[in-house]
Design a protein around this motif. Structure first.
Motif, mmCIF file in Angstrom:
data_model
loop_
_atom_site.group_PDB
_atom_site.id
_atom_site.type_symbol
_atom_site.label_atom_id
_atom_site.label_comp_id
_atom_site.label_asym_id
_atom_site.label_seq_id
_atom_site.Cartn_x
_atom_site.Cartn_y
_atom_site.Cartn_z
ATOM 1 N N GLY A 75 0.817 -1.211 0.000
ATOM 2 C CA GLY A 75 0.000 0.000 0.000
ATOM 3 C C GLY A 75 0.845 1.251 0.000
ATOM 4 O O GLY A 75 0.528 2.226 -0.692
ATOM 5 N N GLY A 76 1.933 1.249 0.766
ATOM 6 C CA GLY A 76 2.804 2.406 0.784
ATOM 7 C C GLY A 76 3.476 2.658 -0.550
ATOM 8 O O GLY A 76 3.595 3.800 -0.997
ATOM 9 N N ARG A 77 3.908 1.572 -1.216
ATOM 10 C CA ARG A 77 4.542 1.753 -2.515
ATOM 11 C C ARG A 77 3.544 2.217 -3.562
ATOM 12 O O ARG A 77 3.854 3.041 -4.421
ATOM 13 C CB ARG A 77 5.197 0.439 -2.967
ATOM 14 C CG ARG A 77 6.307 0.650 -3.992
ATOM 15 C CD ARG A 77 7.217 1.739 -3.506
ATOM 16 N NE ARG A 77 8.451 1.876 -4.245
ATOM 17 C CZ ARG A 77 9.271 2.888 -4.066
ATOM 18 N NH1 ARG A 77 8.977 3.839 -3.201
ATOM 19 N NH2 ARG A 77 10.394 2.961 -4.740
ATOM 20 N N ALA A 78 2.317 1.717 -3.471
ATOM 21 C CA ALA A 78 1.270 2.171 -4.390
ATOM 22 C C ALA A 78 1.037 3.677 -4.233
ATOM 23 O O ALA A 78 0.820 4.384 -5.225
ATOM 24 C CB ALA A 78 -0.023 1.402 -4.134
ATOM 25 N N ALA A 79 1.094 4.176 -3.004
ATOM 26 C CA ALA A 79 0.926 5.612 -2.790
ATOM 27 C C ALA A 79 2.037 6.407 -3.456
ATOM 28 O O ALA A 79 1.797 7.493 -4.014
ATOM 29 C CB ALA A 79 0.890 5.911 -1.291
ATOM 30 N N ASP A 80 3.272 5.896 -3.433
ATOM 31 C CA ASP A 80 4.391 6.591 -4.079
ATOM 32 C C ASP A 80 4.251 6.599 -5.593
ATOM 33 O O ASP A 80 4.563 7.590 -6.250
ATOM 34 C CB ASP A 80 5.714 5.912 -3.702
ATOM 35 C CG ASP A 80 6.062 6.096 -2.232
ATOM 36 O OD1 ASP A 80 5.659 7.118 -1.650
ATOM 37 O OD2 ASP A 80 6.726 5.212 -1.673
ATOM 38 N N ALA A 126 -3.556 3.819 5.666
ATOM 39 C CA ALA A 126 -2.612 4.249 6.693
ATOM 40 C C ALA A 126 -1.318 4.847 6.122
ATOM 41 O O ALA A 126 -0.934 5.970 6.494
ATOM 42 C CB ALA A 126 -2.303 3.089 7.638
ATOM 43 N N PRO A 127 -0.608 4.168 5.205
ATOM 44 C CA PRO A 127 0.631 4.770 4.701
ATOM 45 C C PRO A 127 0.390 5.971 3.801
ATOM 46 O O PRO A 127 1.181 6.922 3.809
ATOM 47 C CB PRO A 127 1.293 3.622 3.931
ATOM 48 C CG PRO A 127 0.182 2.692 3.576
ATOM 49 C CD PRO A 127 -0.798 2.793 4.692
ATOM 50 N N ALA A 128 -0.692 5.956 3.028
ATOM 51 C CA ALA A 128 -0.969 7.091 2.145
ATOM 52 C C ALA A 128 -1.278 8.341 2.957
ATOM 53 O O ALA A 128 -0.814 9.443 2.640
ATOM 54 C CB ALA A 128 -2.138 6.756 1.216
ATOM 55 N N ARG A 217 5.837 2.122 -14.163
ATOM 56 C CA ARG A 217 5.711 0.686 -14.288
ATOM 57 C C ARG A 217 7.067 0.008 -14.108
ATOM 58 O O ARG A 217 7.172 -1.045 -13.477
ATOM 59 C CB ARG A 217 5.121 0.332 -15.656
ATOM 60 C CG ARG A 217 4.793 -1.141 -15.816
ATOM 61 C CD ARG A 217 4.240 -1.398 -17.202
ATOM 62 N NE ARG A 217 3.083 -0.610 -17.479
ATOM 63 C CZ ARG A 217 1.845 -0.968 -17.141
ATOM 64 N NH1 ARG A 217 1.638 -2.076 -16.474
ATOM 65 N NH2 ARG A 217 0.827 -0.193 -17.442
ATOM 66 N N ALA A 218 8.124 0.614 -14.653
ATOM 67 C CA ALA A 218 9.446 0.013 -14.542
ATOM 68 C C ALA A 218 9.945 0.024 -13.108
ATOM 69 O O ALA A 218 10.772 -0.791 -12.740
ATOM 70 C CB ALA A 218 10.439 0.758 -15.445
ATOM 71 N N ARG A 219 9.448 0.945 -12.306
ATOM 72 C CA ARG A 219 9.932 1.070 -10.936
ATOM 73 C C ARG A 219 9.219 0.117 -9.991
ATOM 74 O O ARG A 219 9.618 -0.017 -8.849
ATOM 75 C CB ARG A 219 9.756 2.507 -10.447
ATOM 76 C CG ARG A 219 10.672 3.514 -11.138
ATOM 77 C CD ARG A 219 10.496 4.915 -10.558
ATOM 78 N NE ARG A 219 10.907 4.953 -9.156
ATOM 79 C CZ ARG A 219 10.079 5.185 -8.141
ATOM 80 N NH1 ARG A 219 8.801 5.364 -8.356
ATOM 81 N NH2 ARG A 219 10.541 5.211 -6.905
ATOM 82 N N PHE A 220 8.131 -0.489 -10.410
ATOM 83 C CA PHE A 220 7.367 -1.328 -9.489
ATOM 84 C C PHE A 220 8.020 -2.699 -9.364
ATOM 85 O O PHE A 220 8.201 -3.416 -10.339
ATOM 86 C CB PHE A 220 5.934 -1.479 -9.981
ATOM 87 C CG PHE A 220 5.047 -2.174 -8.978
ATOM 88 C CD1 PHE A 220 4.670 -1.518 -7.823
ATOM 89 C CD2 PHE A 220 4.621 -3.473 -9.185
ATOM 90 C CE1 PHE A 220 3.860 -2.147 -6.888
ATOM 91 C CE2 PHE A 220 3.819 -4.109 -8.259
ATOM 92 C CZ PHE A 220 3.432 -3.446 -7.103
ATOM 93 N N ASP A 221 8.372 -3.053 -8.126
ATOM 94 C CA ASP A 221 9.054 -4.305 -7.833
ATOM 95 C C ASP A 221 8.006 -5.379 -7.519
ATOM 96 O O ASP A 221 7.702 -5.652 -6.357
ATOM 97 C CB ASP A 221 10.005 -4.086 -6.652
ATOM 98 C CG ASP A 221 10.726 -5.363 -6.224
ATOM 99 O OD1 ASP A 221 10.650 -6.362 -6.967
ATOM 100 O OD2 ASP A 221 11.341 -5.345 -5.146
ATOM 101 N N LEU A 222 7.462 -6.002 -8.578
ATOM 102 C CA LEU A 222 6.413 -6.997 -8.375
ATOM 103 C C LEU A 222 6.915 -8.242 -7.648
ATOM 104 O O LEU A 222 6.270 -8.697 -6.696
ATOM 105 C CB LEU A 222 5.787 -7.378 -9.725
ATOM 106 C CG LEU A 222 4.646 -8.402 -9.655
ATOM 107 C CD1 LEU A 222 3.501 -7.877 -8.795
ATOM 108 C CD2 LEU A 222 4.157 -8.743 -11.065
ATOM 109 N N PRO A 223 8.062 -8.828 -8.043
ATOM 110 C CA PRO A 223 8.535 -10.008 -7.293
ATOM 111 C C PRO A 223 8.793 -9.716 -5.815
ATOM 112 O O PRO A 223 8.450 -10.511 -4.937
ATOM 113 C CB PRO A 223 9.836 -10.396 -8.012
ATOM 114 C CG PRO A 223 9.704 -9.804 -9.373
ATOM 115 C CD PRO A 223 8.946 -8.536 -9.190
#
Length: 499
Positions: A75-80, A126-128, A217-223
């Protein structure tokens, strides 16, 4: 109190209504904390009303905590990446809808599923909300006061949950605890939409020297996101299972072993991924590691307190759900007073001394609470310790939250918010699992020795409060040690700034 005009230089965002924005963001945090504790007092009524078994009743609590704790980093990374305001609004909408579904649930399966979705929404909220607060209030006294409000609503939300849970359950029945959360969430959603600037923490990345903007999209660490989410899920599931089945249960040991393996996998992924979920800069440019370690220890005591104290009031003192909730009001008041006073205390005696004194004050309150007896009462055994615990808890929480997010780049603000919430939730899950096991063992041993049931219960609770005090003493010592290792100077918390 008056908060100064907020100017966000990096995004060009200006809001002349900082108080309204702060109220909306604090309301979001309050709602999340409220939902964490509001079901505790109502569990017996939920069990009979929804036709739950003992295991199903446990999962009314666990489903929310499991989804919340496991998905906070995501959730926090999604906010970024997507924008803090956008993720906050979406999280609130999901949180409110699932709360309504829980109140309308006619089967145990629907109720537990709704609580899990509620936890998913909370993991976004919460993180957002914390990232937006950090973006709208630059370092200085304004941020210190804002974090004081944040600490007040965070602590008061847990106490208010016990009060509202008891009052609503006794007056109208258990479904209304979820209806009330849904209604409150709708109000907060409207407040965020109106008061929080649309450009705040929008997720836009700064341009590179060539003028291009990096791809989200390139910055999102899915694994990395998948592996750490599964690891936290296995960890929290194993810890909550240990409370019910014991530490030697094969499923508990299997879950904890799986969590350990997945955390190793996550670490390996982070070393190789070009844009890791937990970038090293998050720990090198600020005191994130120290703040989160201390917050995890504080959380291990915090969540257990709001679990065991209402049990003592109902099972030993014989209080009704409503009276138990009313008994939390002095604790909530102390939390709000301590949170509001934290910035002023830090400026006067220094942040390191403030953190240490707050942790020791809370430890003193828990040692006082460890003197409870079966023939005592609320005024004699609970009121005084609650006031001391509330003051210490709130001041420590405000300072450690500031330490955990101060100095973090804006592009990682949501992740930092998710990390500090993860530390508190995971620490709380570990602490509650261990302390529940200890309390059960002490109670069982006392009963085997021929002591009456109430005395055996009280012995278990006394042990829990005594161990909690010891944990806080160790945390205070660690805070001093970390300050010395940082260069023999106080921890650089923003609340100590005077300008």
């Amino acid at each position: 109190m008056r908060l100064e005009l907020v100017v966000q230089k990096h995004s060009g965002t200006i809001t002349d209504r900082p108080g309204a924005a702060l109220a909306a963001l604090a309301g979001a945090q309050f709602t999340v904390m409220l939902a964490t504790s509001i079901v505790n007092v109502a569990l017996p009524q939920i069990r009979s009303g929804a036709g739950l078994s003992d295991g199903g009743t446990t999962w009314v609590v666990n489903a929310y905590g499991l989804a919340f704790g496991a998905l906070l980093l995501a959730g926090g990374r999604a906010a970024d990446l997507l924008g803090g305001r956008r993720v906050l609004l979406a999280g609130l909408a999901l949180f409110g809808a699932s709360s309504l579904a829980a109140g309308l649930a006619s089967t145990p399966e629907v109720l537990i599923a709704a609580r899990a979705v509620q936890g998913l929404g909370a993991a976004a909220v919460a993180p957002a909300a914390l990232a937006l607060l950090m973006a709208l209030f630059p370092p200085g006294p304004g941020r210190g006061r804002a974090l004081g409000v944040w600490g007040a609503v965070s602590g008061a939300g847990g106490a208010a949950g016990v009060l509202l849970g008891g009052a609503l359950t006794q007056a109208w029945g258990w479904p209304w605890i979820f209806h009330a959360v849904a209604g409150g969430t709708a109000l907060v959603l409207g407040g965020v939409a109106v008061a929080v600037p649309a450009a705040a923490l929008s997720g836009a990345e700064p341009a590179t020297p060539s003028g291009a903007r990096p791809s989200r999209r390139a910055r999102f660490d899915l694994p990395g996101t998948v592996s750490v989410t599964l690891a936290l899920t296995a960890l929290v599931w194993g810890l909550t299972g240990a409370r019910r089945s014991g530490w030697a249960d094969a499923r508990v040991l299997g879950a904890l072993a799986l969590a350990a393996v997945l955390l190793v996998v996550f670490a390996l992924i982070e070393r190789r991924h070009p844009h890791p979920l937990l970038p090293p800069r998050l720990f090198t440019q600020a005191r994130v590691g120290a703040g989160n370690a201390l917050m995890a220890l504080l959380g291990s005591v915090w969540i257990a307190l709001f679990f065991f104290l209402p049990l003592h009031q109902q099972q030993v003192l014989g209080s009704s759900p409503l009276v138990t909730g009313l008994g939390q009001l002095p604790l909530a008041g102390a939390i709000m007073l301590g949170s509001a006073s934290a910035p002023r205390i830090a400026r006067r005696i220094g942040p390191t001394a403030t953190v240490t004194a707050a942790l020791l004050a809370e430890a003193g309150g828990l040692l006082w609470l460890a003197r409870i007896s079966t023939d005592g009462g609320y005024l004699a055994d609970v009121l005084g310790p609650s006031l001391l615990i509330g003051l210490g808890l709130s001041v420590a929480f405000v300072q450690l939250t500031a330490l955990s997010v101060e100095g973090v780049p804006r592009t990682d603000a949501g992740l930092a918010g998710g990390l500090v919430n993860t530390a508190r939730q995971t620490g709380g899950a570990v602490g509650l699992a261990v302390l529940a096991t200890v309390a059960g063992s002490v109670t069982a041993h006392a009963e085997d020795s021929g002591r009456p049931h109430m005395e055996a219960l009280t012995a278990g609770y006394r042990t829990v409060f005594g161990i909690s005090a010891a944990v806080l003493m160790v945390t205070a010592a660690l805070a001093l040690l970390l300050a010395l290792r940082a260069g023999r100077r106080p921890l650089p918390l923003p609340l100590a700034h005077t300008s």
